[in-house]
Design a protein around this motif. Structure first.
Motif, mmCIF file in Angstrom:
data_model
loop_
_atom_site.group_PDB
_atom_site.id
_atom_site.type_symbol
_atom_site.label_atom_id
_atom_site.label_comp_id
_atom_site.label_asym_id
_atom_site.label_seq_id
_atom_site.Cartn_x
_atom_site.Cartn_y
_atom_site.Cartn_z
ATOM 1 N N SER A 1 -1.252 -16.875 -8.293
ATOM 2 C CA SER A 1 -0.347 -17.304 -7.231
ATOM 3 C C SER A 1 0.994 -16.608 -7.451
ATOM 4 O O SER A 1 1.512 -16.580 -8.573
ATOM 5 N N VAL A 2 1.510 -15.984 -6.416
ATOM 6 C CA VAL A 2 2.821 -15.328 -6.504
ATOM 7 C C VAL A 2 3.737 -15.981 -5.471
ATOM 8 O O VAL A 2 3.373 -16.148 -4.328
ATOM 9 N N HIS A 3 4.897 -16.371 -5.892
ATOM 10 C CA HIS A 3 5.799 -17.111 -5.010
ATOM 11 C C HIS A 3 6.894 -16.243 -4.407
ATOM 12 O O HIS A 3 7.549 -16.651 -3.455
ATOM 13 N N ARG A 4 7.095 -15.070 -4.966
ATOM 14 C CA ARG A 4 8.164 -14.184 -4.486
ATOM 15 C C ARG A 4 7.633 -12.855 -3.973
ATOM 16 O O ARG A 4 8.357 -11.880 -3.903
ATOM 17 N N GLY A 5 6.362 -12.790 -3.669
ATOM 18 C CA GLY A 5 5.778 -11.544 -3.193
ATOM 19 C C GLY A 5 5.292 -10.688 -4.344
ATOM 20 O O GLY A 5 5.251 -11.114 -5.496
ATOM 21 N N THR A 6 4.935 -9.458 -4.012
ATOM 22 C CA THR A 6 4.415 -8.544 -5.025
ATOM 23 C C THR A 6 4.758 -7.109 -4.644
ATOM 24 O O THR A 6 5.230 -6.852 -3.535
ATOM 25 N N THR A 7 4.534 -6.193 -5.553
ATOM 26 C CA THR A 7 4.717 -4.776 -5.259
ATOM 27 C C THR A 7 3.373 -4.074 -5.380
ATOM 28 O O THR A 7 2.499 -4.492 -6.140
ATOM 29 N N TYR A 8 3.226 -3.017 -4.616
ATOM 30 C CA TYR A 8 2.084 -2.128 -4.732
ATOM 31 C C TYR A 8 2.644 -0.847 -5.327
ATOM 32 O O TYR A 8 3.381 -0.115 -4.661
ATOM 33 N N ASN A 9 2.356 -0.617 -6.588
ATOM 34 C CA ASN A 9 2.973 0.487 -7.312
ATOM 35 C C ASN A 9 2.123 1.741 -7.215
ATOM 36 O O ASN A 9 1.104 1.862 -7.884
ATOM 37 N N ALA A 10 2.538 2.638 -6.359
ATOM 38 C CA ALA A 10 1.885 3.933 -6.181
ATOM 39 C C ALA A 10 2.883 5.008 -6.587
ATOM 40 O O ALA A 10 4.087 4.875 -6.331
ATOM 41 N N TYR A 11 2.391 6.055 -7.220
ATOM 42 C CA TYR A 11 3.267 7.108 -7.737
ATOM 43 C C TYR A 11 2.787 8.467 -7.258
ATOM 44 O O TYR A 11 1.589 8.728 -7.198
ATOM 45 N N LEU A 12 3.734 9.335 -6.954
ATOM 46 C CA LEU A 12 3.427 10.702 -6.548
ATOM 47 C C LEU A 12 3.905 11.639 -7.650
ATOM 48 O O LEU A 12 5.078 11.600 -8.037
ATOM 49 N N ILE A 13 2.977 12.452 -8.161
ATOM 50 C CA ILE A 13 3.295 13.458 -9.169
ATOM 51 C C ILE A 13 3.300 14.803 -8.466
ATOM 52 O O ILE A 13 2.314 15.186 -7.828
ATOM 53 N N ILE A 14 4.420 15.511 -8.555
ATOM 54 C CA ILE A 14 4.541 16.821 -7.916
ATOM 55 C C ILE A 14 4.657 17.863 -9.030
ATOM 56 O O ILE A 14 5.648 17.922 -9.749
ATOM 57 N N ASP A 15 3.612 18.653 -9.176
ATOM 58 C CA ASP A 15 3.560 19.676 -10.211
ATOM 59 C C ASP A 15 2.809 20.863 -9.617
ATOM 60 O O ASP A 15 2.888 21.078 -8.416
ATOM 61 N N GLU A 16 2.065 21.595 -10.440
ATOM 62 C CA GLU A 16 1.266 22.698 -9.899
ATOM 63 C C GLU A 16 0.387 22.197 -8.770
ATOM 64 O O GLU A 16 0.166 22.883 -7.785
ATOM 65 N N LYS A 17 -0.127 21.009 -8.941
ATOM 66 C CA LYS A 17 -0.871 20.318 -7.895
ATOM 67 C C LYS A 17 -0.172 18.994 -7.656
ATOM 68 O O LYS A 17 0.598 18.528 -8.490
ATOM 69 N N ILE A 18 -0.431 18.373 -6.534
ATOM 70 C CA ILE A 18 0.183 17.093 -6.190
ATOM 71 C C ILE A 18 -0.868 16.008 -6.337
ATOM 72 O O ILE A 18 -1.999 16.160 -5.875
ATOM 73 N N ALA A 19 -0.486 14.918 -6.984
ATOM 74 C CA ALA A 19 -1.421 13.820 -7.183
ATOM 75 C C ALA A 19 -0.771 12.500 -6.781
ATOM 76 O O ALA A 19 0.380 12.244 -7.115
ATOM 77 N N LEU A 20 -1.521 11.682 -6.078
ATOM 78 C CA LEU A 20 -1.104 10.331 -5.746
ATOM 79 C C LEU A 20 -1.859 9.383 -6.672
ATOM 80 O O LEU A 20 -3.085 9.381 -6.695
ATOM 81 N N VAL A 21 -1.115 8.606 -7.442
ATOM 82 C CA VAL A 21 -1.718 7.663 -8.377
ATOM 83 C C VAL A 21 -1.606 6.278 -7.768
ATOM 84 O O VAL A 21 -0.506 5.760 -7.598
#
Length: 68
Positions: A29-49
């Motif tokens: 149970s979360v009373h204050r909401g939540t975050t969806y933690n997604a990260y973008l890595i920009i290097d020789e190739k681009i990756a979405l984690v």
């Protein structure tokens, strides 16, 4: 919508869901909401984690688009 720079080539592109009250089904149970933690890595190739809950996909894509 702005991303948050963590390092030169690493950015948080997730979302904040202030209205979420349950997390992982009914396990937590979360009373204050939540975050969806997604990260973008920009290097020789681009990756979405990781990604976000479907209703926040436009937010994620806006953050990614602002970077690439």
């Amino acid at each position: 919508m702005k991303s948050i720079k963590i390092l030169d080539n690493l950015h948080w592109v997730g979302a904040v869901d202030w209205d979420a009250r349950e997390f992982h089904g009914h396990s937590y149970s979360v009373h204050r909401g939540t975050t969806y933690n997604a990260y973008l890595i920009i290097d020789e190739k681009i990756a979405l984690v990781d990604s976000v809950h479907t209703p926040f996909s436009d937010e994620l894509l806006a953050r990614v688009s602002s970077l690439i």
